[in-house]
Design an enzyme around this catalytic site. Sequence first.
Site, mmCIF file in Angstrom:
data_model
loop_
_atom_site.group_PDB
_atom_site.id
_atom_site.type_symbol
_atom_site.label_atom_id
_atom_site.label_comp_id
_atom_site.label_asym_id
_atom_site.label_seq_id
_atom_site.Cartn_x
_atom_site.Cartn_y
_atom_site.Cartn_z
ATOM 1 N N SER A 1 1.321 1.360 -15.939
ATOM 2 C CA SER A 1 2.135 0.393 -16.674
ATOM 3 C C SER A 1 1.724 0.443 -18.138
ATOM 4 C CB SER A 1 1.844 -1.003 -16.093
ATOM 5 O OG SER A 1 2.221 -2.016 -16.985
ATOM 6 N N TYR B 1 -3.076 -8.035 -13.276
ATOM 7 C CA TYR B 1 -2.141 -6.898 -13.310
ATOM 8 C C TYR B 1 -2.717 -5.780 -14.191
ATOM 9 C CZ TYR B 1 2.393 -4.492 -13.602
ATOM 10 O OH TYR B 1 3.407 -3.566 -13.532
#
Length: 254
Positions: free
Chosen positions: A144, A157
């Site tokens: 990501s 995350y």
Amino acid sequence: MKLFDLKGRVAIVTGGNGGIGLGMAKGLAQAGASIVVAGRDRAKNEAAVQSLEALGAAVIPVRVDVTDEAACRAMVETAVQRFGQIDILINNAGTNVRKQPQDYSLAEWHHVLDTNLTSAFMCCQAVYPALKRAGGGKIVNIGSMFSIFGGPFSAAYGASKGGMVQMTRSLATAWAPDRIQVNAVLPGWIDTELTRRGRQEIAGLHEKVLARTPAGRWGVPDDHAGIAVFLASAASDFVTGTAIPVDGGFSIQI
Ligand code: NDP
């Protein structure tokens, strides 16, 4: 083109029933691969199977929760039983809980880390013997922008996605002698179920992404078809341990 040809190859795509995973699975299917669509939701699995079959691919759905080690091993066994081999694993299943770090429960932390990172490690371990037997293979881990940037709502995350990149490098070095290439893809801001929720939860996110992305748009799942084919095919046989942004330039603009 032969370099990108995946005929006779078998790919497992976790979270392949929607969003980026389905975008990648479509690329692999169009290049000739057979696909194992792995996700928890039976209806989403079935719908993805139909859309991939329409592209001419042999496809099976496997219901799996990737946080369950036994289920990951069973998924690999099912794939081998059906197709006789596995050549490609895409670790794409993922989730997010957006909260300030001080508001996070330990259970939420573990949920995000288990779903995004530990699951990928378990699937890599489970698939390794089959890749080795096949004489080599390809693993693609989905990172990501939070693999490289931080954010106030992204402690867990970001830890999981940063970990994904470092795990990718370690696996790449360990398994290079087995002719297994392990790479990561770092999607930018892509319009999926995951970010639709984010756009509701974070005021101004939509506009911020547009302003910061040189390409001037949000990405779509199909933007990941090409990178999936590249990293799953002979075209990338000397590419390993990398983390490639697919972000419309988001990560290179100040
Ligand atoms: P979606 O919510 O559309 O897809 C998530 C997928 O993961 C679904 O197919 C879901 O299937 C599956 N999944 C979630 N938890 C589990 C589980 N425990 N076991 C099995 N499958 C699971 O989101 P995206 O397509 O956006 O996300 C895909 C990946 O891309 C994630 O790793 C995400 O972090 C990453 N990413 C997304 C970005 C974006 O902008 N959208 C940006 C950067 C990275 P089911 O519910 O059926 O289990």
